[in-house]
Design a protein around this motif. Structure first.
Motif, PDB file in Angstrom:
ATOM      1  N   MET A 199      12.670 -23.325 -29.949  1.00 46.90           N
ATOM      2  CA  MET A 199      12.137 -24.298 -30.891  1.00 46.90           C
ATOM      3  C   MET A 199      13.093 -24.440 -32.066  1.00 46.90           C
ATOM      4  O   MET A 199      13.558 -23.438 -32.612  1.00 46.90           O
ATOM      5  CB  MET A 199      10.759 -23.849 -31.401  1.00 46.90           C
ATOM      6  CG  MET A 199      10.174 -24.782 -32.456  1.00 46.90           C
ATOM      7  SD  MET A 199       8.620 -24.181 -33.151  1.00 46.90           S
ATOM      8  CE  MET A 199       7.573 -24.407 -31.710  1.00 46.90           C
TER       9      MET A 199
ATOM     10  N   ARG B  40      12.933 -34.370 -38.188  1.00 44.78           N
ATOM     11  CA  ARG B  40      12.650 -34.802 -36.813  1.00 44.78           C
ATOM     12  C   ARG B  40      13.880 -35.451 -36.195  1.00 44.78           C
ATOM     13  O   ARG B  40      14.175 -35.247 -35.008  1.00 44.78           O
ATOM     14  CB  ARG B  40      11.473 -35.771 -36.798  1.00 44.78           C
ATOM     15  CG  ARG B  40      11.048 -36.167 -35.386  1.00 44.78           C
ATOM     16  CD  ARG B  40       9.975 -37.222 -35.412  1.00 44.78           C
ATOM     17  NE  ARG B  40       9.575 -37.610 -34.055  1.00 44.78           N
ATOM     18  CZ  ARG B  40       8.909 -38.699 -33.752  1.00 44.78           C
ATOM     19  NH1 ARG B  40       8.539 -39.542 -34.713  1.00 44.78           N
ATOM     20  NH2 ARG B  40       8.596 -38.970 -32.506  1.00 44.78           N
TER      21      ARG B  40
ATOM     22  N   GLU C 170      11.117 -29.414 -34.475  1.00 43.74           N
ATOM     23  CA  GLU C 170       9.726 -29.517 -34.031  1.00 43.74           C
ATOM     24  C   GLU C 170       8.752 -29.033 -35.089  1.00 43.74           C
ATOM     25  O   GLU C 170       7.537 -29.230 -34.968  1.00 43.74           O
ATOM     26  CB  GLU C 170       9.532 -28.705 -32.749  1.00 43.74           C
ATOM     27  CG  GLU C 170      10.373 -29.195 -31.584  1.00 43.74           C
ATOM     28  CD  GLU C 170      10.296 -28.245 -30.412  1.00 43.74           C
ATOM     29  OE1 GLU C 170       9.217 -28.141 -29.794  1.00 43.74           O
ATOM     30  OE2 GLU C 170      11.312 -27.595 -30.122  1.00 43.74           O
TER      31      GLU C 170
ATOM     32  N   LEU D  94       6.113 -34.381 -36.118  1.00 45.37           N
ATOM     33  CA  LEU D  94       6.470 -32.989 -35.873  1.00 45.37           C
ATOM     34  C   LEU D  94       5.492 -32.129 -36.650  1.00 45.37           C
ATOM     35  O   LEU D  94       4.778 -32.616 -37.526  1.00 45.37           O
ATOM     36  CB  LEU D  94       7.909 -32.671 -36.277  1.00 45.37           C
ATOM     37  CG  LEU D  94       8.258 -32.534 -37.755  1.00 45.37           C
ATOM     38  CD1 LEU D  94       9.664 -31.966 -37.919  1.00 45.37           C
ATOM     39  CD2 LEU D  94       8.106 -33.805 -38.534  1.00 45.37           C
TER      40      LEU D  94
ATOM     41  N   ASP E 237      -0.089 -29.754 -36.548  1.00 46.48           N
ATOM     42  CA  ASP E 237       0.778 -29.893 -35.386  1.00 46.48           C
ATOM     43  C   ASP E 237       1.394 -31.284 -35.341  1.00 46.48           C
ATOM     44  O   ASP E 237       1.178 -32.111 -36.237  1.00 46.48           O
ATOM     45  CB  ASP E 237       0.038 -29.540 -34.093  1.00 46.48           C
ATOM     46  CG  ASP E 237      -1.070 -30.512 -33.719  1.00 46.48           C
ATOM     47  OD1 ASP E 237      -1.099 -31.656 -34.234  1.00 46.48           O
ATOM     48  OD2 ASP E 237      -1.912 -30.134 -32.874  1.00 46.48           O
ATOM     49  N   ALA E 238       2.187 -31.546 -34.309  1.00 45.16           N
ATOM     50  CA  ALA E 238       2.935 -32.806 -34.228  1.00 45.16           C
ATOM     51  C   ALA E 238       2.027 -34.027 -34.103  1.00 45.16           C
ATOM     52  O   ALA E 238       2.455 -35.149 -34.384  1.00 45.16           O
ATOM     53  CB  ALA E 238       3.911 -32.757 -33.054  1.00 45.16           C
TER      54      ALA E 238
ATOM     55  N   GLY F  83       4.248 -23.871 -29.564  1.00 43.40           N
ATOM     56  CA  GLY F  83       5.389 -23.901 -28.664  1.00 43.40           C
ATOM     57  C   GLY F  83       5.827 -22.551 -28.160  1.00 43.40           C
ATOM     58  O   GLY F  83       7.027 -22.312 -27.946  1.00 43.40           O
TER      59      GLY F  83
ATOM     60  N   ASP G  14      17.603 -22.868 -34.375  1.00 43.94           N
ATOM     61  CA  ASP G  14      16.814 -22.644 -33.167  1.00 43.94           C
ATOM     62  C   ASP G  14      16.257 -21.218 -33.170  1.00 43.94           C
ATOM     63  O   ASP G  14      16.975 -20.260 -33.485  1.00 43.94           O
ATOM     64  CB  ASP G  14      17.682 -22.848 -31.924  1.00 43.94           C
ATOM     65  CG  ASP G  14      18.056 -24.308 -31.720  1.00 43.94           C
ATOM     66  OD1 ASP G  14      17.151 -25.143 -31.698  1.00 43.94           O
ATOM     67  OD2 ASP G  14      19.255 -24.601 -31.600  1.00 43.94           O
TER      68      ASP G  14
END
Length: 239
Positions: A1, A30, A35, A76, A99-100, A133, A234
């Motif tokens: 993620m 984004r 995310e 996102l 959340d997204a 995620g 990440d």
């Protein structure tokens, strides 16, 4: 993620302007593939304790407050911090996570209030946790990060990423920002994501430097001190 750490310069006590500016940063995050984006302490007002005490209209009513709609529709997940109404007379300094799709995931209230925040805000009593995620997150707000037991409990509870919504200023705050967070990462084996203010922030001047550290304390991404920005890094999902 891919996770983004944001820094912004707040318009004092202007919820609408700050919400719009945060939404623009969320859109930038984004666009960089993030995310999830994390915002600093008092995202919606700046660190403006006197206006917050004088005007309860600056507090979020609840997690469904429509003034967050722009952020919630950014596409996102977002973690945004604000003064939040409680059942009592004082608000909490709370991080709300969506959340997204804009659904409310959790709310965490700052447990360790700093100096003049005491008596003006209600301290939280429950640790902040959520999963997204395949990643388990913990939450902290500024002075919380100076209490090692918070991150210790997070690591013991299976969290791998700690999100810190904060205000670190110029002066002593520069060294604190650069030592506290990699220290948490290395001591507890957590990714640490710091969102900070940059520029005027109530009685302080935010030093910027929104950043992400790896579990060994290595700096993975870092913003400068020149203005609003987002940086990304990440982090792996749980095995």
């Amino acid at each position: 993620m891919k996770i983004a750490a944001a820094q912004l310069t707040c318009v004092p006590a202007d919820v609408a302007a700050n919400s719009a500016n945060a939404a623009a940063l969320a859109a930038r995050a984004r666009g960089q593939g993030a995310e999830l984006v994390v915002f600093p302490e008092f995202t919606l007002t700046g660190y403006e304790l006197e206006p917050l005490a004088a005007d309860p209209g600056l507090w979020l009513a609840d997690a469904e407050d429509p003034r967050l709609n722009g952020l919630r529709s950014a596409g996102l997940a977002v973690a945004v911090n604000a003064a939040l109404r409680t059942d009592g007379p004082l608000p909490a300094i709370a991080t709300l996570v969506y959340d997204a799709e804009g659904a409310h995931v959790t709310t965490y209230a700052k447990q360790h209030l700093y100096q003049h925040e005491q008596g003006a805000f209600a301290p939280g009593t429950v640790d902040g946790r959520f999963e997204l995620g395949g990643v388990r997150f913990s939450l902290g707000v500024c002075f919380d990060q100076h209490f090692p037991e918070l991150a210790r409990r997070a690591a013991a509870d299976g969290c791998t990423v700690h999100l810190a919504s904060s205000l670190y200023g110029t002066g002593d705050g520069i060294a604190e920002r650069a030592t506290v967070h990699p220290g948490i990462a290395k001591e507890h084996g957590l990714y640490v994501v710091l969102a900070n203010h940059v520029g005027p922030a109530g009685p302080w001047t935010g030093c910027g430097g929104a950043a992400v550290w790896a579990p060994d304390g290595t700096l993975l991404a870092e913003a400068g001190a020149d203005g609003p920005d987002v940086v990304t890094a990440d982090v792996p999902a749980a095995a």
